[in-house]
Design a protein around this motif. Structure first.
Motif, mmCIF file in Angstrom:
data_model
loop_
_atom_site.group_PDB
_atom_site.id
_atom_site.type_symbol
_atom_site.label_atom_id
_atom_site.label_comp_id
_atom_site.label_asym_id
_atom_site.label_seq_id
_atom_site.Cartn_x
_atom_site.Cartn_y
_atom_site.Cartn_z
ATOM 1 N N PRO A 37 -2.326 -3.033 -17.050
ATOM 2 C CA PRO A 37 -3.212 -2.135 -16.263
ATOM 3 C C PRO A 37 -3.004 -0.626 -16.453
ATOM 4 C CG PRO A 37 -1.607 -3.610 -14.885
ATOM 5 C CD PRO A 37 -1.010 -3.775 -16.269
ATOM 6 N N VAL A 38 -3.832 0.147 -16.320
ATOM 7 C CA VAL A 38 -3.797 1.612 -16.319
ATOM 8 C C VAL A 38 -3.742 2.205 -14.780
ATOM 9 C CG1 VAL A 38 -5.008 3.579 -17.210
ATOM 10 C CG2 VAL A 38 -5.117 1.558 -18.443
ATOM 11 N N ARG A 39 -2.710 3.391 -14.974
ATOM 12 C CA ARG A 39 -2.861 4.010 -13.568
ATOM 13 C C ARG A 39 -3.195 5.292 -13.757
ATOM 14 N NH1 ARG A 39 2.404 5.626 -11.021
ATOM 15 N NH2 ARG A 39 1.952 5.750 -8.579
ATOM 16 N N LEU A 40 -4.012 5.843 -12.837
ATOM 17 C CA LEU A 40 -4.216 7.506 -12.854
ATOM 18 C C LEU A 40 -3.576 7.983 -11.570
ATOM 19 C CD1 LEU A 40 -5.756 9.759 -13.604
ATOM 20 C CD2 LEU A 40 -7.714 9.085 -12.371
ATOM 21 N N VAL A 41 -2.735 8.951 -11.924
ATOM 22 C CA VAL A 41 -2.090 9.659 -10.910
ATOM 23 C C VAL A 41 -2.514 11.261 -10.632
ATOM 24 C CG1 VAL A 41 0.281 10.346 -9.966
ATOM 25 C CG2 VAL A 41 0.019 8.026 -11.160
ATOM 26 N N THR A 42 -3.068 11.516 -9.897
ATOM 27 C CA THR A 42 -3.270 12.784 -9.604
ATOM 28 C C THR A 42 -2.447 13.591 -8.619
ATOM 29 O OG1 THR A 42 -4.992 12.469 -7.794
ATOM 30 C CG2 THR A 42 -5.649 12.463 -10.350
ATOM 31 N N VAL A 43 -2.119 14.893 -9.130
ATOM 32 C CA VAL A 43 -1.266 15.873 -7.940
ATOM 33 C C VAL A 43 -2.253 16.977 -7.667
ATOM 34 C CG1 VAL A 43 0.966 16.851 -7.604
ATOM 35 C CG2 VAL A 43 0.895 14.840 -9.068
ATOM 36 N N ILE A 44 -2.603 16.971 -6.449
ATOM 37 C CA ILE A 44 -3.761 18.186 -6.235
ATOM 38 C C ILE A 44 -3.380 18.702 -4.848
ATOM 39 C CG2 ILE A 44 -5.944 18.516 -5.679
ATOM 40 C CD1 ILE A 44 -6.907 16.009 -7.377
ATOM 41 N N SER A 45 -3.369 20.047 -4.556
ATOM 42 C CA SER A 45 -3.146 20.683 -3.495
ATOM 43 C C SER A 45 -4.609 20.914 -2.972
ATOM 44 C CB SER A 45 -2.431 22.170 -3.778
ATOM 45 O OG SER A 45 -1.244 21.839 -4.664
ATOM 46 N N GLY B 168 -11.631 -3.562 -12.126
ATOM 47 C CA GLY B 168 -11.000 -4.507 -11.295
ATOM 48 C C GLY B 168 -9.457 -4.156 -11.110
ATOM 49 N N ASP B 169 -8.574 -4.968 -11.511
ATOM 50 C CA ASP B 169 -7.149 -4.940 -11.229
ATOM 51 C C ASP B 169 -6.411 -4.190 -12.459
ATOM 52 O OD1 ASP B 169 -7.359 -7.105 -12.815
ATOM 53 O OD2 ASP B 169 -5.918 -8.467 -11.653
ATOM 54 N N LYS B 170 -7.333 -3.814 -13.457
ATOM 55 C CA LYS B 170 -6.787 -3.324 -14.565
ATOM 56 C C LYS B 170 -6.728 -1.477 -14.661
ATOM 57 C CE LYS B 170 -5.834 -6.266 -17.659
ATOM 58 N NZ LYS B 170 -6.665 -6.578 -18.814
ATOM 59 N N PHE B 171 -7.287 -1.089 -13.446
ATOM 60 C CA PHE B 171 -7.319 0.272 -13.224
ATOM 61 C C PHE B 171 -6.913 0.400 -11.936
ATOM 62 C CE2 PHE B 171 -9.147 4.352 -12.162
ATOM 63 C CZ PHE B 171 -8.698 5.057 -13.188
ATOM 64 N N ALA B 172 -5.953 1.393 -11.497
ATOM 65 C CA ALA B 172 -5.472 1.933 -10.460
ATOM 66 C C ALA B 172 -5.441 3.289 -10.242
ATOM 67 C CB ALA B 172 -4.249 1.395 -10.071
ATOM 68 N N TRP B 173 -5.623 4.145 -9.011
ATOM 69 C CA TRP B 173 -5.707 5.376 -8.810
ATOM 70 C C TRP B 173 -4.704 5.781 -7.591
ATOM 71 C CZ3 TRP B 173 -9.524 8.378 -5.493
ATOM 72 C CH2 TRP B 173 -9.263 9.730 -5.377
ATOM 73 N N GLU B 174 -3.825 6.843 -7.737
ATOM 74 C CA GLU B 174 -3.230 7.457 -6.785
ATOM 75 C C GLU B 174 -2.909 9.037 -6.851
ATOM 76 O OE1 GLU B 174 1.314 6.904 -4.855
ATOM 77 O OE2 GLU B 174 0.771 6.106 -6.762
ATOM 78 N N ASN B 175 -3.488 9.231 -5.462
ATOM 79 C CA ASN B 175 -3.178 11.065 -5.377
ATOM 80 C C ASN B 175 -2.108 11.112 -4.673
ATOM 81 O OD1 ASN B 175 -4.405 13.567 -5.698
ATOM 82 N ND2 ASN B 175 -4.576 13.476 -3.607
ATOM 83 N N PRO C 292 7.698 18.194 0.611
ATOM 84 C CA PRO C 292 8.619 18.624 -0.399
ATOM 85 C C PRO C 292 9.267 17.425 -1.186
ATOM 86 C CG PRO C 292 8.868 19.354 1.746
ATOM 87 C CD PRO C 292 7.718 18.383 1.877
ATOM 88 N N GLU C 293 9.255 16.284 -0.719
ATOM 89 C CA GLU C 293 10.058 15.235 -1.348
ATOM 90 C C GLU C 293 8.959 14.731 -2.545
ATOM 91 O OE1 GLU C 293 10.724 11.950 1.134
ATOM 92 O OE2 GLU C 293 12.369 13.152 2.279
ATOM 93 N N VAL C 294 7.574 14.691 -2.263
ATOM 94 C CA VAL C 294 6.613 14.555 -3.281
ATOM 95 C C VAL C 294 6.759 15.396 -4.337
ATOM 96 C CG1 VAL C 294 4.047 14.173 -4.008
ATOM 97 C CG2 VAL C 294 5.258 12.969 -2.067
ATOM 98 N N GLU C 295 6.879 16.657 -4.075
ATOM 99 C CA GLU C 295 6.791 17.714 -5.008
ATOM 100 C C GLU C 295 8.177 17.669 -5.887
ATOM 101 O OE1 GLU C 295 6.100 22.700 -5.023
ATOM 102 O OE2 GLU C 295 7.296 21.655 -3.243
ATOM 103 N N ALA C 296 9.182 17.305 -5.368
ATOM 104 C CA ALA C 296 10.392 17.217 -6.173
ATOM 105 C C ALA C 296 10.129 16.012 -7.175
ATOM 106 C CB ALA C 296 11.498 16.963 -5.092
ATOM 107 N N ARG C 297 9.622 14.842 -6.613
ATOM 108 C CA ARG C 297 9.583 13.876 -7.418
ATOM 109 C C ARG C 297 8.749 13.920 -8.622
ATOM 110 N NH1 ARG C 297 7.987 10.470 -3.800
ATOM 111 N NH2 ARG C 297 5.824 10.092 -4.494
#
Length: 713
Positions: free
Chosen positions: A209-217, A244-251, A257-262
């Motif tokens: 699977p492919v996962r798109l992660v975005t970090v947006i203020s 389908g289940d081959k692509f996921a997206w998370e923002n 602060p915990e997310v920023e540090a991670r």
């Protein structure tokens, strides 16, 4: 009846019986072989007449049938007629290997009007006029000689000029042969099948699977980037529906602060600012995760749309899936001709001929090729997988910045950046220095292209024009002279054999040495590609290149690095700096934020561009045209290696190398010649002795017969 007549009659009877028995045995043997499947044995060293493993794997991987149609006229040029059975034999063998996945048919459009309409109307096949001359007729015949490889509604067409190679012979005739039919068909099959695939199949071919992660203020985005989050959401949802289940997206929300540090710890993500216009920090980052591979997407750009995001994601995925077409961007210099030549071309209403057109034409057979303007405000397009920069000259800061940012995005770069340019006009030859504008940028990675020329005692001959006085006037001829600036790279000089594959030699012309001293904290490894021989040296005076006379120095000869690859991660030369200003036509220069670190990628630096020049190739063609062919094949292999697609490397240059005979010492030549003479003489003596012995035995036998008959009387 006398004895002599009786002997003659017996001999004739024995001879007739022998001929009859041999004839009957040959007929029986042929009938028996007709029931047996033909068997061929390929005795060539490189297995030139056997289907390569790469082609077998490609044909066996087909999900549906690919059809090859051969359009050949029965009445054609006599040089082309013998090639048609060879093509048919090759197609039959490929069809057998494919297990029914490749079908073929041979059609004569001249004898079938419907087939001719399909060939010309659907596939664009055209007949070619050939001149015929024989003792029976002289004239012009329009004949078909073409191949079409089709899959669904996709097809690739080859004309006779794409399929054959013509070589002049010493007697003035020409030798016409097939160029590399297996490779032509294999690349066409790969191209039509890849073009037919859609987005759904692209995701189906992914092994994970492919996962798109975005970090947006979202709360602190500048107005210029306000529409980017919606564009990301629209593109991600569309891809999720198809994948389908081959692509996921998370923002991720960096206001936590915990997310920023991670995200800072995981990807080294740091906030952007717009400088003097807006000093508020904000996050606008995108990361595409494919297994343990991470590629950063450019989201902090002006006018980013859902289509831009989707195309960037799909372009990244196509680079991960073998078999899809690769997009190659070409950066070529403007034509540089003397004023008098430009004036003549203008008077004739002609444009200056491009210098690297042959390379572009070759690449278009395997890749999607587009020209790129490094100096543009938009930079390198997102769909370009590999960027080839040919002889950069005085690049502006904006162009170098765009090159840097393309590398930071994970793009692959090949720099053919020699420090000297050969000027070939008429019979004159001159070599002039070239400023690339890349010294500081390459120096940031510890790479330097020396401002000197490499000379090598292992070199290619240069054709020298010579005028001779004859009773009929002045005649211009050509003489060949060893020329150390035309370096012949072969054997251990080709360091990476997996890249060269079957390319046996590469010519580097008026090249410069490359020196690499990477920083201690560099995230990339250094891979040597090409080196000169141990009998090479350098000279920083280009005027001496106008002479063919040379002497190898007694000291100071050593191998010099001519091409190198850097593989890994790179730090941007603009890290912590303001990007160069855009052109005056751009209204918002503050909306640009440089990327500071690249994902895993590759940068190749070659201290030469003349080895790919059409002008140089034409000049050296009469001497040894295979050098230019091998140079182009090596460049294509290098591009495949850059994308980790090695499927066709082994067959592209198959049979294209010049197989030179090793030079013999005079003593060995004399010994071989003496053995030939003695062996021939001994063979004649042995044959004469055997013949005399048999004649004597035959005579004795008949004498015994005569004595016996005489005694019986």
């Amino acid at each position: 009846m006398n004895e002599t007549a009786m002997q003659t009659r017996h001999r004739r009877a024995d001879a007739l019986l022998t001929v009859a028995l041999v004839g009957l045995n040959l007929v029986a043997f042929n009938l028996m072989l007709g029931l047996v499947r033909p068997v061929r044995v390929d005795l060539t060293e490189e297995r030139l007449y056997s289907v390569s493993p790469a082609t077998r794997a490609l044909l066996e991987s087909l999900d549906d049938t690919v059809t090859v149609i051969g359009y050949f006229s029965e009445r054609t040029h006599p040089k082309l007629a013998p090639l048609v059975p060879q093509i048919e034999d090759t197609l039959a063998e490929l069809a057998a290997v494919s297990g029914g996945r490749l079908a073929y048919e041979i059609v004569d459009p001249g004898a079938d009007e419907e087939a001719e309409q399909e060939a010309t109307g659907r596939y664009g096949v055209r007949s070619t006029p050939f001149r015929l001359a024989s003792k029976f007729e002289t004239g012009i015949v329009n004949a078909y000689f073409a191949l079409v490889v089709k899959f669904g509604d996709q097809y690739v067409r080859y004309g006779f000029e794409d399929l054959i190679a013509v070589e002049p012979l010493p007697d003035g005739d020409v030798d016409v042969r097939l160029r590399n039919l297996e490779y032509d068909i294999a690349r066409a099959v790969r191209k039509v099948t890849a073009s037919f695939r859609g987005t759904e199949e692209l995701f189906e071919r992914l092994d994970r699977p492919v996962r798109l992660v975005t970090v947006i203020s979202r709360d602190s985005l500048p107005e210029v980037f306000a529409k980017v989050p919606e564009a990301v959401r629209e593109a991600a949802e569309e891809l999720q529906q198809k994948a389908g289940d081959k692509f996921a997206w998370e923002n991720l929300d960096p206001s936590d602060p915990e997310v920023e540090a991670r995200v800072r710890q995981r990807w080294g993500t740091r906030p952007y600012t717009l400088g003097l216009f807006d000093d508020r920090p904000f996050y606008l980052h995108g990361y595409l995760e494919y297994g343990d591979q991470v590629e950063q997407l450019v989201l902090a750009g002006e006018g980013i749309t859902a289509a831009d995001v989707r195309e960037a994601i799909l372009a990244s995925l196509r680079r991960r899936v073998p078999g899809y077409l690769t997009t190659v961007g070409l950066v070529t210099p403007e034509p540089d001709f003397p004023p008098q030549v430009m004036q003549q071309l203008a008077m004739q209403g002609r444009l200056p001929p491009p210098e690297f057109e042959e390379l572009r034409t070759r690449l278009e057979a395997d890749y999607a090729v587009k020209r790129v303007d490094l100096a543009s405000d938009e930079g390198v397009p997102a769909d370009v997988d590999i960027l080839v920069v040919l002889r950069p000259q005085n690049l502006a800061e904006r162009a170098v910045y765009n090159l840097d940012q393309y590398l930071m995005r994970g793009g692959r770069v090949i720099l053919c950046a020699g420090r000297f340019k050969a000027n070939l006009f008429g019979e004159a030859l001159s070599v002039t220095p070239v400023e690339t504008g890349l010294d500081d940028w390459l120096g940031h990675f510890g790479v330097k292209i020396e401002k000197t020329l490499v000379l090598d005692d292992r070199n290619q001959a240069l054709p020298i024009p010579v005028r001779r006085m004859t009773p009929f006037g002045v005649i211009r001829t050509w003489e060949l002279a060893p020329y150390p600036y035309l370096i012949d790279v072969r054997d251990d000089g080709i360091v990476q054999r997996e890249i060269a594959a079957r390319v046996e030699e590469v010519g580097i012309y008026w090249g410069s040495p490359v020196v690499v001293e990477p920083p201690e904290d560099a995230g990339f490894q250094v891979i040597e590609l090409l080196r000169s021989s141990e009998r090479s040296w350098t000279d920083d005076e280009p005027s001496r290149a106008e002479s063919v006379s040379y002497a190898v120095p007694e000291e100071g000869t050593e191998p010099h690095l001519l091409a190198v690859a850097l593989a890994g991660t790179f730090e941007s030369a603009w890290a912590g700096k303001e990007p160069p200003a855009r052109s005056e036509e751009t209204t918002d220069e503050a909306a640009e934020v440089p990327l500071e670190r690249s994902p895993e990628t590759r940068l190749v630096v070659i201290g030469n561009a003349e080895f790919l020049s059409d002008f140089v190739g034409r000049m050296l063609g009469p001497v040894d045209g295979s050098f230019f062919e091998q140079n182009l094949a090596w460049m294509q292999n290098l591009i495949d290696w850059m994308t980790l697609d090695n499927s066709l490397l082994g067959i592209r240059a198959r049979g294209g190398a010049v197989r030179r005979l090793a030079r013999l010492e005079p003593q060995e030549e004399f010994r071989i010649e003496l053995v030939n003479y003695v062996a021939a003489l001994l063979t004649l003596l042995a044959a004469g002795a055997v013949f005399a012995w048999r004649r004597r035995l035959e005579s004795l036998r008949w004498q015994e017969v005569a004595v016996r008959r005489e005694s019986d009387r």
